[in-house]
Design a protein around this motif. Structure first.
Motif, PDB file in Angstrom:
ATOM      1  N   GLY A  51       0.459   9.171   4.965  1.00 21.39           N
ATOM      2  CA  GLY A  51      -0.228  10.013   3.993  1.00 21.39           C
ATOM      3  C   GLY A  51      -0.009   9.588   2.555  1.00 21.39           C
ATOM      4  N   ARG A  53      -0.297   7.529  -0.869  1.00 17.82           N
ATOM      5  CA  ARG A  53      -1.521   6.977  -1.478  1.00 17.82           C
ATOM      6  C   ARG A  53      -1.190   5.951  -2.551  1.00 17.82           C
ATOM      7  N   GLU A  70      -4.846   5.246   1.780  1.00 17.72           N
ATOM      8  CA  GLU A  70      -3.939   6.236   2.356  1.00 17.72           C
ATOM      9  C   GLU A  70      -3.193   5.581   3.507  1.00 17.72           C
TER      10      GLU A  70
END
Length: 174
Positions: A51, A53, A70
């Motif tokens: 998750g 980024r 991501e």
């Protein structure tokens, strides 16, 4: 109807697999070898977690755009990573994404570097404008360019030389 185009390319690199994995799993090296990514922000805490980024900039077909990746998987011991890339600021439900996976296969005295891509084209790009043949051609060309650069840089042990060149030249071009 979802248009999905897959692509796999690979090259053999005559360097230890751990060296190759360390280099390609570091996103800050991408501008040195990529055909399309020319800028990547420095990773911060959490980027390498699922998750996480990271933003960058790419140039393709005459367009320069901000992109955001991501992290889906980051496994340095397993020598693999997977990331989903979208144009920055575009909602996930707007369609269009690139699922990119890279992995390093240990051969002992060399390794095979694999790029696997799965492109989900957004509905608003009709096949008459960007046909599957064009997309496959772009995958072939950009992957060949990147893999050849990685192989050359690593087989010639030029990692620090390429980074040093970029650091030297960048202030003169900005």
């Amino acid at each position: 109807m979802d248009r999905i185009i897959t692509h796999h390319s690979c090259t053999t690199v005559k360097r230890p697999a751990a060296d190759v994995a360390r280099y390609v799993l570091d996103p800050t090296t991408m501008p040195y070898w990529s055909a399309v990514i020319y800028d990547v922000e420095a990773p911060t805490a959490g980027v390498f977690e699922k998750g996480g980024r990271l933003r960058g900039r790419m140039h393709i077909l005459g367009l320069s755009l901000a992109v955001e990746g991501e992290m889906v998987e980051f496994d340095p011991p397993g020598m693999r990573a997977a990331i989903v890339v979208r144009p920055a600021g575009v909602p996930a439900d707007a369609g269009g994404r690139l699922e990119h996976e890279l992995s390093v296969e240990d051969l002992g005295d060399a390794c095979v570097l694999h790029f696997r891509n799965r492109l989900h084209l957004p509905d608003w790009i009709p096949p008459e404008v960007a046909g599957d043949g064009l997309v496959r051609h772009l995958f072939d060309q950009t992957a060949a360019f990147a893999l050849a650069n990685i192989r050359y840089i690593l087989e010639a042990s030029l990692e620090s030389g390429v980074a040093g060149f970029a650091a030297l030249v960048r202030p003169h071009l900005e």
